[in-house]
Enzyme design. Structure first.
Site, PDB file in Angstrom:
ATOM      1  N   TYR A   1      -8.698  -8.561  -6.232  1.00 53.49           N
ATOM      2  CA  TYR A   1      -8.326  -9.740  -7.016  1.00 53.49           C
ATOM      3  C   TYR A   1      -7.700  -9.311  -8.342  1.00 53.49           C
ATOM      4  O   TYR A   1      -6.648  -9.826  -8.741  1.00 53.49           O
ATOM      5  CB  TYR A   1      -9.564 -10.601  -7.251  1.00 53.49           C
ATOM      6  CG  TYR A   1      -9.277 -11.943  -7.891  1.00 53.49           C
ATOM      7  CD1 TYR A   1      -8.714 -12.980  -7.144  1.00 53.49           C
ATOM      8  CD2 TYR A   1      -9.572 -12.185  -9.235  1.00 53.49           C
ATOM      9  CE1 TYR A   1      -8.454 -14.216  -7.720  1.00 53.49           C
ATOM     10  CE2 TYR A   1      -9.322 -13.420  -9.814  1.00 53.49           C
ATOM     11  CZ  TYR A   1      -8.763 -14.421  -9.060  1.00 53.49           C
ATOM     12  OH  TYR A   1      -8.505 -15.646  -9.635  1.00 53.49           O
TER      13      TYR A   1
ATOM     14  N   SER B   1      -5.074 -14.863 -13.979  1.00 54.52           N
ATOM     15  CA  SER B   1      -6.515 -14.832 -14.243  1.00 54.52           C
ATOM     16  C   SER B   1      -6.808 -13.843 -15.354  1.00 54.52           C
ATOM     17  O   SER B   1      -6.067 -12.863 -15.557  1.00 54.52           O
ATOM     18  CB  SER B   1      -7.269 -14.422 -12.979  1.00 54.52           C
ATOM     19  OG  SER B   1      -8.641 -14.174 -13.241  1.00 54.52           O
TER      20      SER B   1
ATOM     21  N   LYS C   1      -3.791 -10.062  -9.507  1.00 51.23           N
ATOM     22  CA  LYS C   1      -3.465 -10.851 -10.693  1.00 51.23           C
ATOM     23  C   LYS C   1      -2.757  -9.992 -11.746  1.00 51.23           C
ATOM     24  O   LYS C   1      -1.879 -10.484 -12.470  1.00 51.23           O
ATOM     25  CB  LYS C   1      -4.731 -11.483 -11.266  1.00 51.23           C
ATOM     26  CG  LYS C   1      -5.358 -12.541 -10.353  1.00 51.23           C
ATOM     27  CD  LYS C   1      -4.414 -13.693 -10.066  1.00 51.23           C
ATOM     28  CE  LYS C   1      -5.109 -14.827  -9.338  1.00 51.23           C
ATOM     29  NZ  LYS C   1      -4.219 -16.001  -9.128  1.00 51.23           N
TER      30      LYS C   1
END
Length: 256
Positions: free
Chosen positions: A161, A148, A165
């Site tokens: 998150y 991402s 990533k």
């Protein structure tokens, strides 16, 4: 050197795609099948898995659907074992499954943190660990980790998150360092907001989506097929010299 049609194809290859029952993963499974691959699709949404199977078989390719939970240790290992049992070999591994919980760091739940790390970072490691020995034995393999923009650029309320990533990007580089000598190319793809159900849920309101959209020079969010086409390129012979790269699909966001 193979001609153009042979460089940009995955005909005869066998792929495993996680999170393949919806969103980006479903599109990746369809695009790989259209380009000639047999595909094992891993997910939890039965209706989505059935949709994936129908599309892959309509393209004339074999499909294996696997219901497995990527948040567990056994889920990724079982998915790898079932795929090898059915196909005998795997050439292309696409680690796409991912989850998030939107919350500021001061309110972040340790339970949510562990869940995000398990799905977004541990599962790709476990699948690669299970499948790389066979790729090494055949001296061929492509691993594409769908990461991402959040693994490169910090975003409010996405601490776990972003960390997962960012870790996936570095894991990709270590895969490249250890396995490139065996003719295995490992790369990561880093999309910006893609208009999937998860993307709509997080960024669908003007209050959330507007400021994010303003940071994208292209002036729009992405579409699942735009990520799937990059994955196809990284799975094809055309990308054989690309290894350990973190490829942005962000409309220019990271260029600012």
């Amino acid at each position: 050197m193979p001609d153009l049609s042979e460089r940009f194809t995955v005909t005869g290859r066998r792929a495993l795609v996680t999170g393949g029952s919806k969103g980006i993963g479903l599109e990746i499974a369809k695009v790989l099948a259209d380009a000639g691959a047999d595909v094992a699709v891993v997910g939890r949404d039965r209706a989505g898995l059935d949709e994936a199977r129908a599309a892959i078989e309509a393209a004339g390719r074999a499909c294996l659907v696997i219901e497995a939970d990527m948040a567990t240790v056994d889920g990724p290992r079982a998915a790898a074992a079932k795929t090898l049992e059915r196909f005998g070999t795997i050439d292309l591994l696409v680690n796409n499954a991912g989850i998030t919980h939107v919350e500021p760091l001061l309110a972040a739940s340790p339970v949510h943190w562990d869940e995000i790390m398990a799905v977004n970072l541990r599962a790709p490691f476990l699948l690669a660990q299970a499948l790389a020995p066979q790729m090494i034995a055949q001296r061929y393999g492509k691993i594409v980790n769908v990461s991402s923009l959040s693994g490169v650029v910090a975003i409010d309320d996405h601490g776990a998150y972003c960390a997962s990533k960012g870790g996936l990007n570095m894991l990709t580089k270590v895969m490249a360092c250890e396995w490139a000598r065996h003719n295995i190319q490992a790369n990561a793809v880093c999309p910006t907001v893609i208009l999937t159900p998860m993307g709509e849920k997080v960024w669908g309101t003007p209050e959330k989506g507007g400021p994010m959209l303003a940071k994208i020079p292209a002036g729009r969010f992405g579409r699942p097929v735009e990520v799937a086409d990059v994955v196809l390129f990284l799975c094809s012979p055309a990308s054989d010299m690309i290894c350990g790269e973190i490829m942005m699909v962000d409309g220019g966001y990271a260029a600012l």
